[in-house]
Write an enzyme that holds these catalytic residues in place. Structure first.
Site, mmCIF file in Angstrom:
data_model
loop_
_atom_site.group_PDB
_atom_site.id
_atom_site.type_symbol
_atom_site.label_atom_id
_atom_site.label_comp_id
_atom_site.label_asym_id
_atom_site.label_seq_id
_atom_site.Cartn_x
_atom_site.Cartn_y
_atom_site.Cartn_z
ATOM 1 N N TYR A 52 0.811 -1.229 0.000
ATOM 2 C CA TYR A 52 0.000 0.000 0.000
ATOM 3 C C TYR A 52 0.843 1.278 0.000
ATOM 4 O O TYR A 52 2.038 1.227 0.117
ATOM 5 C CB TYR A 52 -1.072 -0.007 1.081
ATOM 6 C CG TYR A 52 -0.737 -0.132 2.542
ATOM 7 C CD1 TYR A 52 0.501 0.134 3.071
ATOM 8 C CD2 TYR A 52 -1.761 -0.514 3.414
ATOM 9 C CE1 TYR A 52 0.732 0.033 4.432
ATOM 10 C CE2 TYR A 52 -1.540 -0.614 4.783
ATOM 11 C CZ TYR A 52 -0.287 -0.339 5.277
ATOM 12 O OH TYR A 52 -0.075 -0.431 6.615
ATOM 13 N N GLU A 53 0.158 2.378 -0.230
ATOM 14 C CA GLU A 53 0.803 3.700 -0.341
ATOM 15 C C GLU A 53 1.803 3.720 -1.503
ATOM 16 O O GLU A 53 2.854 4.356 -1.437
ATOM 17 C CB GLU A 53 1.503 4.018 0.982
ATOM 18 C CG GLU A 53 1.491 5.482 1.354
ATOM 19 C CD GLU A 53 0.102 6.061 1.475
ATOM 20 O OE1 GLU A 53 -0.779 5.439 2.084
ATOM 21 O OE2 GLU A 53 -0.109 7.156 0.919
ATOM 22 N N GLY A 54 1.424 3.045 -2.610
ATOM 23 C CA GLY A 54 2.324 2.894 -3.756
ATOM 24 C C GLY A 54 3.164 1.652 -3.575
ATOM 25 O O GLY A 54 4.025 1.622 -2.684
#
Lengths: 581, 581
Positions: free
Chosen positions: A434-436
């Site tokens: 997550y978060e890229g």
């Protein structure tokens, strides 16, 4: 097994890596006196150990539960969150004008580290709110700031980030959620978002959703996105939560880990009555998104440190306790010894310690640069941009590796859920995603961050490293390799060649940076020991971990050079169909 | 997503790595004709795809359930196991004298691979029985062989291995379970065993437990252990299951993965009436244990291949399906493409393929050597001993790595349990632990296997490799490093130094061996393409995977050299207490 915050280590990296003294000397951060730093390091440790850590297991085994749109947290979570708010832990880095303490991000990083080491899944509720605060500070109008910031900063009303839709994950530009303006000037948001962390829960009296959506006639792709603030409850005239907005949680996901964090499918405007406020001008949503993500990526890298720290503490405790077999070298005679005495178990534990400390050093280095950037240091801003993908990707890779080693140290017991090692292994696995994803981080590194400035930021970093590591041959070798790859990427490689080597290159550059910071710590520790200052046991342990990193982990990273330089051709030797055959 | 057995690949490695043609040419394995090989490869694929694969998810989500001593498998498992027995899949490698087909272990390896790729947790019931068969063949008396072998060989009565006790994991010599002889000459077994795979279940009408126990007056440690056969049901006069023996399942573990495999706490002789038969002379239990473990370690390495194969198939299918973002090089214009087209996703998938094939090559190489050892080839026996720890440890390390990459390729969906990628990540994690942790494998490698014969077996292996890889520079470099480390371990290092470097050394030697076998396959594939023989798509894919392994993975392993040579001193720079501080 209880968790004990690594306060000596945190003070050490704050002092020698973030160099908090320099930051506290700046008028902007004058509140960060030495006493304040101590109070925060000690206080956050006690709070996390006392309030968040005891809820680790029930967060996993009971977890967040969904029933008819309502998400209920396990027993004790609401009280612990309330204590977080009441003790003011949320306010640390918030702007003073809206009730924050205006303290450095480096110190907020300590608090996040402790909360997440105590209970990573739960601490996500604390991790998302700062992004909402930052985007309102940067893009909100004065009324929005006055209305929402004080309660976001205390944490009384936590914030969420709503980007992802089923067809729009890494490709944010594919978002379809819409926002249309009503005759009275307010907006109506409509669409479905997925993977919304703490999108719904019973911890607080309101939730502030920040939602990316598309306005009528907006261009395709990211340029057509705008940011909207959508409260769970609309505010009444007194500014308190009133009518329920037209937003609800459709379901929560059944996940591998972080069960204490409800991952929500959120539906906005089912009845065409989801009221939102536009934040910043139309079409600037992507810019606002990057503001929200700014430190979020660093905070996810922090999660790598958290899970690594907790897994290491658990494994060391087990390895000291578990008696099995005499020493192979005969030194214990026929008497069995604790497995921590066996060389390969030692190797795993020291590797866990070294990797955890390396990731932490990288994290606090980045945090210190964030603070310097806020102090107006342009070079620090460039440095933050460069190291953010390293902190996120390498920190989380380390979290996963260390959690897996933690399972291994436990042997068969590691596979039994009640032992707790498996939870860290499961929880950690989301962080490279997550978060890229870490692949997106690597693309960001070799794209925007490397080629975007012709390699200037990278050259500056390597120059700083070289200036300090002349005695470390393994690091110099790795630095040579990094520079060679960077030159190839800048001067010869095509875009796909760069991307093909991006992940190994990221690991190499991150390990080089970690190695630099570990070498610095070893040097400081040795100097302190000579002077008879500091805690000798801590300093000795620091030197041993640093040497393990420099002598054993750094050369491994150099071994990735061939992969980084291989180019795209080997990857495209097969068509997608042939790859599947 | 349905699973499709890699039959082309299996035929290829059987032909060119196990060299099944040579094995089938030996009188002992004359049944292994080309037609028979084809029939088994095709038949096992169809059986596993049809019977075991559909039960993968329910094995995980429902799992084995315990209630008051009774273990119930999910719906469909009993019928699938019955089909395994009825179709004769268990009999493949069993001795002809007791109803087996006397076929090579290489072919049994195909069957195990398919069953486990279809359903790893379930297939453990098939994996344990061969160990029981081998120990009865080697150590049982004629009456025991006549009584038990036929039903073990069909699988009608599955076998179990009972070693571990709470205080006796890796340290087998610490076993406390006792066996005392009754006046009638039979034995009574008493004690508790833990981590007993398929110790109890409802798949079959009897279960044959092989139990390590200590006889009265026996010496301490492993020399005092004897092996006992303890049936769940004692046999009546007709040789059919009669009275329930005094053995029961106290509980099953709540585990991270392989939920379809009940991991039992077994209690023997609570009422002092657990009848067992001594297998082999008293005090030879440890020898019998090694017989049981013989191929079991290779079979666990096979599980690494299984989970890697399944995870890779799942990830490739997802990556072809999932559309996200245009190509970075502009080749797709503004149109989004399947993520398999993005370089870093490609890299992950090709790595998964290359590592899976590498582990499979090592597995079938070892299996072929097992068969040659049975043909009386002493060099092959030495080779089996040397490569067994490599197959077990490196195969399972690869299984875990590939399963983790599989989660990553899925992005956020990989963390959602329903996707299935997470199950492989969880299931895989036990394989580096059981049947001797990978640390124990590494200790075995640098101890018994390396120093035991003064390095002769290792030198012979490296000589075979060098004779075939002259054109592969990365492999030659790795071979140099391996020889240098081996020489240091043999001539200079102390026991703790060897153990300190044992895990990195194992990875290096295993990767060298894999690289050799991948290079061989690439050469064969290229030659076949020139001749216009074989399936060109398969051959092309084989060459691409081999090149990725040789050019990118092999140099990584060379990067472990510093760690392998570091010695024990860095690990003991800290006391256990200091490490914990």
């Amino acid at each position: 097994m209880t968790y004990s915050a690594p306060v000596d280590e945190q003070r050490f990296v704050l002092t020698h890596i973030a160099r908090i003294g320099e930051i506290g000397a700046d008028p902007r951060f004058s509140a960060a006196s030495e006493d304040m730093v101590d109070a925060i390091v000690e206080g956050a440790a006690a709070f996390a150990e006392g309030e968040y850590a005891p809820l680790l297991r029930s967060g996993d085994t009971v977890g967040a539960r969904w029933d008819n749109g309502v998400v209920t947290m396990p027993e004790g979570f609401r009280a612990a969150y309330r204590a977080f708010v009441d003790n003011g832990w949320g306010t640390l880095a918030g702007p003073v004008a809206f009730g924050g303490q205006g303290l450095p991000f480096s110190l907020a990083t300590v608090v996040m580290e402790d909360l997440g080491t105590a209970n990573m899944g739960f601490s996500l509720v604390n991790m998302l709110t700062p992004g909402a605060i930052e985007s309102l500070v940067a893009h909100g109008n004065p009324q929005q700031q006055a209305t929402w910031l004080p309660r976001l900063i205390t944490g009384e009303w936590p914030g969420t980030m709503n980007l992802t839709e089923p067809q729009a994950g890494s490709d944010v530009g594919a978002i379809r959620t819409t926002a249309t303006q009503a005759p009275d000037g307010t907006w109506r948001v409509k669409g479905q978002k997925i993977f919304i962390t703490f999108g719904e829960h019973d911890l607080a009296d309101n939730i502030v959703h920040l939602v990316l959506a598309r306005t009528p006639g907006a261009p395709q792709g990211t340029k057509g996105l705008s940011l909207f603030l959508v409260p769970k409850y609309r505010l009444d005239e007194a500014g308190e939560p009133g009518v329920l907005n037209d937003v609800h949680c459709v379901s929560i996901e059944h996940k591998l880990g972080i069960h204490a964090s409800p991952t929500c499918v959120m539906s906005y405007g089912d009845n065409n009555d989801c009221v939102g406020e536009l934040v910043g001008p139309e079409g600037t949503g992507i810019r606002a998104m990057f503001t929200m993500m700014n430190n979020a990526r660093i905070n996810v890298g922090n999660q790598g440190v958290q899970v690594a720290e907790r897994a290491t503490q658990l494994a060391i405790a087990y390895a000291r306790d578990r008696i099995q077999s005499p020493s192979a070298d005969g030194s214990s005679g026929k008497a069995s010894v604790a497995i921590i005495e066996h060389p390969d178990v030692r190797r795993m534990l020291l590797r866990m310690k070294a990797q955890t400390q390396a990731a932490r050093a990288l994290l606090y280095y980045a945090a210190g640069q964030v603070d310097r950037a806020h102090m107006g240091d342009a070079a620090a801003k460039a440095r933050v941009d460069l190291v953010t993908p390293l902190v996120k990707a390498h920190g989380t890779d380390i979290g996963c590796e260390v959690a897996s080693l933690g399972v291994q140290v436990h042997g068969g017991m590691g596979f039994i859920e009640e032992t707790g090692a498996a939870q860290h292994y499961r929880d950690a696995r989301i962080t490279p995603i997550y978060e890229g994803t870490n692949g997106i981080q690597a693309a960001d590194l070799v794209g925007r961050k490397l080629t975007g400035d012709g390699g200037a930021a990278l050259r500056a970093l390597v120059a700083d490293i070289r200036a300090e590591i002349s005695e470390e041959i393994t690091l110099a070798t790795l630095a040579d390799a990094v520079e060679q790859i960077a030159a190839w990427m800048l001067n010869e490689a095509g875009v796909n060649d760069r991307l093909a080597g991006s992940s190994p290159f990221l690991t190499m550059l991150a390990t080089l940076t970690c190695g630099w910071l570990m070498a610095r710590q070893a040097g400081v520790a040795a100097a302190l020991m000579v002077k008879g200052e500091g805690n000798p046991a801590f300093l000795k342990s620091k030197i041993a971990a640093a040497r393990f990193h420099l002598d054993q982990i750094v050369p491994e990273a150099t071994g990735l050079k061939s992969a980084a330089l291989a180019g795209a051709a080997p990857l495209y030797a097969l068509t997608a169909g042939e790859l599947a055959a």
